[in-house]
Each structure stands twice: as structure tokens, then as C-alpha cells.
Scaffold this motif. Structure first.
Motif, PDB file in Angstrom:
ATOM      1  N   ASP A  76     -54.566  40.127  36.650  1.00 61.85           N
ATOM      2  CA  ASP A  76     -55.653  40.283  37.612  1.00 61.85           C
ATOM      3  C   ASP A  76     -56.934  40.757  36.935  1.00 61.85           C
ATOM      4  N   GLN A  77     -56.790  41.671  35.998  1.00 67.30           N
ATOM      5  CA  GLN A  77     -57.965  42.176  35.287  1.00 67.30           C
ATOM      6  C   GLN A  77     -58.630  41.084  34.458  1.00 67.30           C
ATOM      7  N   SER A  79     -58.394  37.720  34.754  1.00 65.98           N
ATOM      8  CA  SER A  79     -58.943  36.613  35.535  1.00 65.98           C
ATOM      9  C   SER A  79     -60.098  37.040  36.432  1.00 65.98           C
ATOM     10  N   ALA A  80     -59.924  38.157  37.125  1.00 66.17           N
ATOM     11  CA  ALA A  80     -60.915  38.561  38.126  1.00 66.17           C
ATOM     12  C   ALA A  80     -62.076  39.358  37.565  1.00 66.17           C
ATOM     13  N   HIS A  81     -61.835  40.120  36.492  1.00 64.75           N
ATOM     14  CA  HIS A  81     -62.873  41.035  36.015  1.00 64.75           C
ATOM     15  C   HIS A  81     -63.445  40.687  34.639  1.00 64.75           C
ATOM     16  N   LEU A  82     -62.672  39.978  33.820  1.00 68.21           N
ATOM     17  CA  LEU A  82     -63.180  39.620  32.499  1.00 68.21           C
ATOM     18  C   LEU A  82     -63.770  38.214  32.432  1.00 68.21           C
ATOM     19  N   LYS A  84     -64.047  35.700  35.538  1.00 69.57           N
ATOM     20  CA  LYS A  84     -64.701  35.187  36.744  1.00 69.57           C
ATOM     21  C   LYS A  84     -66.162  35.629  36.894  1.00 69.57           C
ATOM     22  N   PRO A  85     -66.518  36.887  36.623  1.00 68.12           N
ATOM     23  CA  PRO A  85     -67.916  37.306  36.810  1.00 68.12           C
ATOM     24  C   PRO A  85     -68.903  36.596  35.883  1.00 68.12           C
ATOM     25  N   TYR A  86     -68.409  36.005  34.784  1.00 68.88           N
ATOM     26  CA  TYR A  86     -69.312  35.378  33.824  1.00 68.88           C
ATOM     27  C   TYR A  86     -69.425  33.866  33.999  1.00 68.88           C
ATOM     28  N   GLY A 111     -66.340  35.818  46.674  1.00 69.05           N
ATOM     29  CA  GLY A 111     -66.155  35.830  45.228  1.00 69.05           C
ATOM     30  C   GLY A 111     -66.319  34.455  44.613  1.00 69.05           C
ATOM     31  N   SER A 117     -57.525  33.778  40.609  1.00 70.40           N
ATOM     32  CA  SER A 117     -56.707  34.963  40.347  1.00 70.40           C
ATOM     33  C   SER A 117     -55.336  34.842  41.002  1.00 70.40           C
TER      34      SER A 117
END
Length: 204
Positions: A76-77, A79-82, A84-86, A111, A117
Motif C-alpha cells: 500500500d505504501q 503503490s499509494a504513497h511512493l 501514485k502521487p507522482y 485519488g 492500490s
């Protein structure tokens, strides 16, 4: 060359999405498919797995539960935080160019779309389960992968992801699940219980 490959992938991604989301649907699937992406629908399965491992493997089962949760958290970290935001890829249901054709049957969410994710997390858990339990549970590989693929497919069907989103998410999750599963087997191989039991039977 790279631009041509990128364009080819984008075109095929849209073509596959168009059929999975807008053409191949009906009232029955519209009612059923959303459940497959709902974490609460799978809650009994998660509970069964946690109880199964603890009951059958004792303290190793408790460690397995921890590995299961760590695998989910890592996936989850990543895919969603490392990632997806970029990337900032819009979901199909939020894409203004697709708003007239997209088939939406769940809340879209705000999102981004790439990677999925849901797909990453479920493939991570599926591969972790298969790697760690394959010597004790028959047919777990096809069952676990089918389960994860069903979740990934549902994300495209309901209109919140493109096929490439779930494909890449699935690959990311599978890699993470394979790594955590192998690390778990390296330290606490659940299959070794059979060997110890066999030795005790010979002694007795």
C-alpha cells in the motif's frame, strides 16, 4: 521508438478498458462485481486465514499473520504513497474525455489512477500466501491468483481504473509478496513442521 511503444500501450489500454467497462456489462454483473472490490466482503476470508495459520502453526502462525499485515502495508505504501502521487493519471470516471461513455457504478473517488492500490495489495497478499503456504495447502497458487485477478478486474469493470493500472499494480504487489514470502520462508518455513512431526513419530 519509446514514444511509439508508449502510444501503442495507451491505445491498447483504452481499447481493453472500453470493452471491459462499457461493452461487457449487464445488470447481474453490475450488482455483483462491486462486492469483489470491497474489503469488507473479503473480511471473512482474512479472518479465516489468520485463524487457520494460528491454529495450525502456533507461534509460527502468529508470525505469519504479522508477515501478512506487513506485506499489505508495504504494498500500500509503495503503490499509494511512493508512485501514485507522482504519476497523476486521472481515473476513467474523472477523465473529462471519457465522461460520456464511462460506466460508473461506484463512487469514483478523488485519488489518482496509476497504479491500482487494490490490485497491488491483493496480489501482494495472494503471492505471499501462495509462497508461504503452497507446501501445506493444495492448489493455493491458482486460487490465490484468481482471487487477486478478480479484484483487479472489478476495478476496471466499475470504472475507477484502466487495465494498465491494475496490471502494473498487480506486478508491483506480486514482487512485494514474493519477496516477503521468501523472507518468511527463509526464517520460518511452515513446511518444516512436517519434518519435525515425522521425526517424532519415528522416535516414538
Amino acid at each position: 521508438m519509446l514514444q511509439q511503444l508508449r502510444d501503442f500501450i495507451v491505445v491498447k489500454d483504452l481499447e481493453v478498458w472500453y470493452y471491459l467497462n462499457t461493452k461487457w456489462h449487464n445488470a447481474f454483473l453490475d450488482a455483483v462485481i462491486p462486492y469483489f472490490r470491497n474489503q469488507f466482503f473479503w473480511a471473512p476470508l482474512y479472518l479465516f486465514l489468520l485463524l487457520f495459520t494460528v491454529i495450525n502453526f502456533g507461534w509460527k502462525g502468529i508470525a505469519w499473520c504479522a508477515g501478512f499485515l506487513i506485506t499489505f502495508a508495504l504494498s500500500d505504501q509503495v503503490s499509494a504513497h511512493l508512485i501514485k502521487p507522482y504519476i497523476h493519471r486521472l481515473r476513467p470516471c474523472n477523465n473529462p474525455y471519457l465522461q460520456d461513455i464511462v460506466h460508473i457504478i461506484v463512487p469514483c473517488g478523488s485519488g489518482y489512477s496509476f497504479p491500482s492500490s487494490h490490485a497491488a495489495n491483493h496480489f501482494a497478499l495472494a503471492v505471499f500466501m501462495a509462497v508461504t503456504l503452497s507446501r501445506r495447502v493444495k492448489y493455493i497458487w491458482p486460487i490465490a491468483l484468481f482471487w487477486a485477478a478478480l479484484v483487479a478486474y472489478s476495478q476496471v469493470y466499475v470504472g475507477v481504473h484502466f487495465p494498465v493500472d491494475v496490471t502494473v499494480g498487480g506486478i508491483i504487489g506480486a514482487v512485494i509478496g514474493f519477496i516477503t514470502g521468501r523472507l518468511f520462508n527463509w526464517k520460518l518455513d511452515l513446511s518444516k513442521r512436517e519434518t519435525s512431526n515425522a521425526k517424532s513419530e519415528i522416535v516414538n
